[in-house]
Each structure stands twice: as C-alpha cells, then as structure tokens.
Design a protein around this motif. Sequence first.
Motif, PDB file in Angstrom:
ATOM      1  N   GLU A 100     -13.022  10.510   5.116  1.00  0.00           N
ATOM      2  CA  GLU A 100     -13.754  10.368   3.844  1.00  0.00           C
ATOM      3  C   GLU A 100     -15.157   9.814   4.010  1.00  0.00           C
ATOM      4  O   GLU A 100     -16.067  10.146   3.254  1.00  0.00           O
ATOM      5  CB  GLU A 100     -13.021   9.396   2.920  1.00  0.00           C
ATOM      6  CG  GLU A 100     -11.541   9.596   2.743  1.00  0.00           C
ATOM      7  CD  GLU A 100     -10.920   8.361   2.107  1.00  0.00           C
ATOM      8  OE1 GLU A 100     -11.360   7.963   1.013  1.00  0.00           O
ATOM      9  OE2 GLU A 100      -9.990   7.791   2.724  1.00  0.00           O
ATOM     10  N   GLN A 115     -11.770  -1.249   5.846  1.00  0.00           N
ATOM     11  CA  GLN A 115     -11.248  -1.877   4.641  1.00  0.00           C
ATOM     12  C   GLN A 115     -12.323  -2.758   4.031  1.00  0.00           C
ATOM     13  O   GLN A 115     -12.861  -3.650   4.691  1.00  0.00           O
ATOM     14  CB  GLN A 115      -9.992  -2.699   4.954  1.00  0.00           C
ATOM     15  CG  GLN A 115      -9.194  -3.080   3.731  1.00  0.00           C
ATOM     16  CD  GLN A 115      -9.518  -4.456   3.193  1.00  0.00           C
ATOM     17  OE1 GLN A 115      -9.899  -5.346   3.937  1.00  0.00           O
ATOM     18  NE2 GLN A 115      -9.344  -4.636   1.896  1.00  0.00           N
ATOM     19  N   TYR A 163      -9.937   3.414  10.304  1.00  0.00           N
ATOM     20  CA  TYR A 163     -10.111   3.095   8.892  1.00  0.00           C
ATOM     21  C   TYR A 163     -11.038   1.892   8.764  1.00  0.00           C
ATOM     22  O   TYR A 163     -11.124   1.051   9.664  1.00  0.00           O
ATOM     23  CB  TYR A 163      -8.777   2.696   8.249  1.00  0.00           C
ATOM     24  CG  TYR A 163      -7.750   3.789   8.145  1.00  0.00           C
ATOM     25  CD1 TYR A 163      -6.789   3.978   9.143  1.00  0.00           C
ATOM     26  CD2 TYR A 163      -7.706   4.618   7.031  1.00  0.00           C
ATOM     27  CE1 TYR A 163      -5.831   4.969   9.032  1.00  0.00           C
ATOM     28  CE2 TYR A 163      -6.740   5.614   6.916  1.00  0.00           C
ATOM     29  CZ  TYR A 163      -5.819   5.778   7.922  1.00  0.00           C
ATOM     30  OH  TYR A 163      -4.871   6.758   7.802  1.00  0.00           O
ATOM     31  N   LEU A 213       0.835  -1.192   0.000  1.00  0.00           N
ATOM     32  CA  LEU A 213       0.000   0.000   0.000  1.00  0.00           C
ATOM     33  C   LEU A 213       0.870   1.242   0.000  1.00  0.00           C
ATOM     34  O   LEU A 213       1.908   1.279   0.658  1.00  0.00           O
ATOM     35  CB  LEU A 213      -0.856   0.050   1.272  1.00  0.00           C
ATOM     36  CG  LEU A 213      -1.840  -1.078   1.534  1.00  0.00           C
ATOM     37  CD1 LEU A 213      -2.396  -0.965   2.951  1.00  0.00           C
ATOM     38  CD2 LEU A 213      -2.974  -1.026   0.533  1.00  0.00           C
ATOM     39  N   PHE A 222      -5.098   6.307   1.356  1.00  0.00           N
ATOM     40  CA  PHE A 222      -4.409   5.098   0.900  1.00  0.00           C
ATOM     41  C   PHE A 222      -4.829   4.726  -0.512  1.00  0.00           C
ATOM     42  O   PHE A 222      -6.008   4.864  -0.876  1.00  0.00           O
ATOM     43  CB  PHE A 222      -4.721   3.919   1.836  1.00  0.00           C
ATOM     44  CG  PHE A 222      -3.942   3.926   3.114  1.00  0.00           C
ATOM     45  CD1 PHE A 222      -4.300   4.774   4.159  1.00  0.00           C
ATOM     46  CD2 PHE A 222      -2.844   3.100   3.290  1.00  0.00           C
ATOM     47  CE1 PHE A 222      -3.585   4.798   5.340  1.00  0.00           C
ATOM     48  CE2 PHE A 222      -2.116   3.112   4.471  1.00  0.00           C
ATOM     49  CZ  PHE A 222      -2.490   3.960   5.490  1.00  0.00           C
ATOM     50  N   GLY A 223      -3.889   4.233  -1.266  1.00  0.00           N
ATOM     51  CA  GLY A 223      -4.236   3.595  -2.523  1.00  0.00           C
ATOM     52  C   GLY A 223      -4.853   2.228  -2.252  1.00  0.00           C
ATOM     53  O   GLY A 223      -4.823   1.726  -1.117  1.00  0.00           O
ATOM     54  N   ALA A 224      -5.413   1.630  -3.287  1.00  0.00           N
ATOM     55  CA  ALA A 224      -6.070   0.325  -3.140  1.00  0.00           C
ATOM     56  C   ALA A 224      -5.074  -0.813  -2.994  1.00  0.00           C
ATOM     57  O   ALA A 224      -5.448  -1.922  -2.619  1.00  0.00           O
ATOM     58  CB  ALA A 224      -7.011   0.071  -4.313  1.00  0.00           C
ATOM     59  N   LEU A 260     -13.749  -4.805   7.640  1.00  0.00           N
ATOM     60  CA  LEU A 260     -12.626  -4.939   8.572  1.00  0.00           C
ATOM     61  C   LEU A 260     -12.237  -3.526   9.002  1.00  0.00           C
ATOM     62  O   LEU A 260     -12.014  -2.657   8.149  1.00  0.00           O
ATOM     63  CB  LEU A 260     -11.474  -5.641   7.864  1.00  0.00           C
ATOM     64  CG  LEU A 260     -10.212  -5.954   8.656  1.00  0.00           C
ATOM     65  CD1 LEU A 260     -10.502  -6.832   9.860  1.00  0.00           C
ATOM     66  CD2 LEU A 260      -9.182  -6.627   7.734  1.00  0.00           C
ATOM     67  N   PHE A 301      -9.741  -0.954  11.140  1.00  0.00           N
ATOM     68  CA  PHE A 301      -8.411  -0.808  11.725  1.00  0.00           C
ATOM     69  C   PHE A 301      -8.304   0.515  12.476  1.00  0.00           C
ATOM     70  O   PHE A 301      -8.743   1.557  11.983  1.00  0.00           O
ATOM     71  CB  PHE A 301      -7.324  -0.819  10.651  1.00  0.00           C
ATOM     72  CG  PHE A 301      -7.012  -2.176  10.113  1.00  0.00           C
ATOM     73  CD1 PHE A 301      -7.478  -2.558   8.867  1.00  0.00           C
ATOM     74  CD2 PHE A 301      -6.228  -3.065  10.835  1.00  0.00           C
ATOM     75  CE1 PHE A 301      -7.184  -3.813   8.359  1.00  0.00           C
ATOM     76  CE2 PHE A 301      -5.933  -4.319  10.330  1.00  0.00           C
ATOM     77  CZ  PHE A 301      -6.414  -4.693   9.094  1.00  0.00           C
ATOM     78  N   GLY A 309     -10.891  -4.717  -2.345  1.00  0.00           N
ATOM     79  CA  GLY A 309     -10.663  -3.954  -3.559  1.00  0.00           C
ATOM     80  C   GLY A 309     -10.641  -2.451  -3.376  1.00  0.00           C
ATOM     81  O   GLY A 309     -10.384  -1.724  -4.335  1.00  0.00           O
ATOM     82  N   LEU A 310     -10.913  -1.978  -2.174  1.00  0.00           N
ATOM     83  CA  LEU A 310     -10.984  -0.525  -1.966  1.00  0.00           C
ATOM     84  C   LEU A 310      -9.874   0.022  -1.089  1.00  0.00           C
ATOM     85  O   LEU A 310      -9.835   1.204  -0.821  1.00  0.00           O
ATOM     86  CB  LEU A 310     -12.327  -0.141  -1.337  1.00  0.00           C
ATOM     87  CG  LEU A 310     -13.549  -0.304  -2.227  1.00  0.00           C
ATOM     88  CD1 LEU A 310     -14.794   0.139  -1.476  1.00  0.00           C
ATOM     89  CD2 LEU A 310     -13.388   0.499  -3.517  1.00  0.00           C
ATOM     90  N   GLY A 311      -8.978  -0.797  -0.616  1.00  0.00           N
ATOM     91  CA  GLY A 311      -7.934  -0.286   0.260  1.00  0.00           C
ATOM     92  C   GLY A 311      -8.511   0.194   1.581  1.00  0.00           C
ATOM     93  O   GLY A 311      -9.604  -0.209   1.987  1.00  0.00           O
ATOM     94  N   LEU A 312      -7.800   1.069   2.239  1.00  0.00           N
ATOM     95  CA  LEU A 312      -8.216   1.598   3.540  1.00  0.00           C
ATOM     96  C   LEU A 312      -8.876   2.957   3.355  1.00  0.00           C
ATOM     97  O   LEU A 312      -8.312   3.843   2.722  1.00  0.00           O
ATOM     98  CB  LEU A 312      -7.001   1.741   4.457  1.00  0.00           C
ATOM     99  CG  LEU A 312      -6.298   0.443   4.843  1.00  0.00           C
ATOM    100  CD1 LEU A 312      -4.958   0.728   5.497  1.00  0.00           C
ATOM    101  CD2 LEU A 312      -7.168  -0.373   5.768  1.00  0.00           C
ATOM    102  N   LEU A 352     -10.494   6.280   5.327  1.00  0.00           N
ATOM    103  CA  LEU A 352     -10.418   6.978   6.605  1.00  0.00           C
ATOM    104  C   LEU A 352     -11.812   7.366   7.084  1.00  0.00           C
ATOM    105  O   LEU A 352     -12.563   8.021   6.356  1.00  0.00           O
ATOM    106  CB  LEU A 352      -9.539   8.225   6.450  1.00  0.00           C
ATOM    107  CG  LEU A 352      -9.284   9.079   7.681  1.00  0.00           C
ATOM    108  CD1 LEU A 352      -8.475   8.283   8.715  1.00  0.00           C
ATOM    109  CD2 LEU A 352      -8.536  10.351   7.288  1.00  0.00           C
ATOM    110  N   MET A 406      -2.969  10.623   4.687  1.00  0.00           N
ATOM    111  CA  MET A 406      -3.984   9.742   5.272  1.00  0.00           C
ATOM    112  C   MET A 406      -4.897   9.120   4.209  1.00  0.00           C
ATOM    113  O   MET A 406      -5.917   8.513   4.538  1.00  0.00           O
ATOM    114  CB  MET A 406      -4.840  10.484   6.313  1.00  0.00           C
ATOM    115  CG  MET A 406      -4.051  10.962   7.496  1.00  0.00           C
ATOM    116  SD  MET A 406      -5.063  11.880   8.684  1.00  0.00           S
ATOM    117  CE  MET A 406      -5.256  13.432   7.816  1.00  0.00           C
TER     118      MET A 406
END
Lengths: 106, 113
Positions: free
Chosen positions: B59, B37, B35, A89, A96-98, B88, B90, B40-43, B45, A94
Amino acid sequence: ILNVEQSPQSLHVQEGDSTNFTCSFPSSNFYALHWYRWETAKSPEALFVMTLNGDEKKKGRISATLNTKEGYSYLYIKGSQPEDSATYLCAFLMRFGAGTRLTVKP
Amino acid sequence: DADVTQTPRNRITKTGKRIMLECSQTKGHDRMYWYRQDPGLGLQLIYYSFDVKDINKGEISDGYSVSRQAQAKFSLSLESAIPNQTALYFCATSDSWGGYEQFFGPGTRLTVL
C-alpha cells in the motif's frame, strides 16, 4: 480499495465481563481471515485463521465466528481478565484493520 | 532463539540519510513482508515477497525499497529518510500454503529527525 474495518476502536471493561468486537471485510474473493493479538511492547501473534463460512474457532475463553457472505467476523472474550488487555487485529489479504484496543480493569 | 529477528531494534537517524532495516527468519517460510505501524492506523503493508525472485509493492511503497537476498533474509531500505517515516517497522513471514498466518519479528523503532 480493500477496506478492513474494526469496531469499536477501543473498549474498557471490568474483570469478569464478556465482550465482543467486529471485523468487516469485502465479501468477494474470500480466502482467509486472520485474528491477531498484540500486547503492548510485543509483536502481533496469531490467534485464529478462519477459512470457511460459518467457521467457529475457540481458544480458551476466546472464540471467533465468520460470515463470508456478509463479510464480517466476531471475536468474543468470555469472562475477561486483565491479561486479556491487548489490541486485537484482524487481517484479510495482507490488509490489517486498525484494531480494537481492549483494556480489562481488575 | 527467536524465529524472526530484526536489526536494529531502535534507530535514530537524520533527514536525508540512507538506512537499512534487516530481517532474518529461521522458520523456512517462503513469504516475507514489511509493515509499518503508525498510531491509530494499524499495520500498513510496504512490500512483500512470495519467494526470492518475487517482490511486490504494498500500500505504501513510495520512499522505500527492498532486497530479498535469500529465502531467509528480507531487507528494507529508506534511500533518503524523511521525518514522516518515523514509525515502528515489522517484518513478518508466512508459509506458502494453508492459512498464511503471519509470524512477526520484534519490530524496529525508527526515528527520523
């Protein structure tokens, strides 16, 4: 909108291959870019913090470069090993990319 | 002992229930984050806090609230859980100087039926 893009989405390589992947981010108001390694069933762990244009960081077989003017960073893995299999990643402010999911086959 | 802990680690709940996820840290960091998760979308915020009196939306804050009870504790609440909050979650912390790299807890897997 602050977009952090990573490519490719996934990568399958053979043990011993070298590989690289990309993170792109907005080039204005740069402060720091982070790379994290995320193994399955674990939490993301920091690999590199990159703050200066032209930065190059290295940890064992993994290295990263940074270009803040054009808004990208590359992560390189030399001689991939099965234990390198993880999702990598990058993060900017703050966001993050996928991630790029790397699978290294023995 | 882990520096960033989350409780519970797994939770199954029903639509409409209130649920709280807790995060504690022993790293002495000022900054804490939540965060979620999704595959396919990452983390993404949800909320972040730069100190005990500072709380900011991320976000995807709709449907969530937080409480920073102390420097070491940051809780995330779902006032009325809905199935698309199944994810999930975090918690992470970072220092307030230097590169701000984040240290993550083990995650909480939440299922809303």
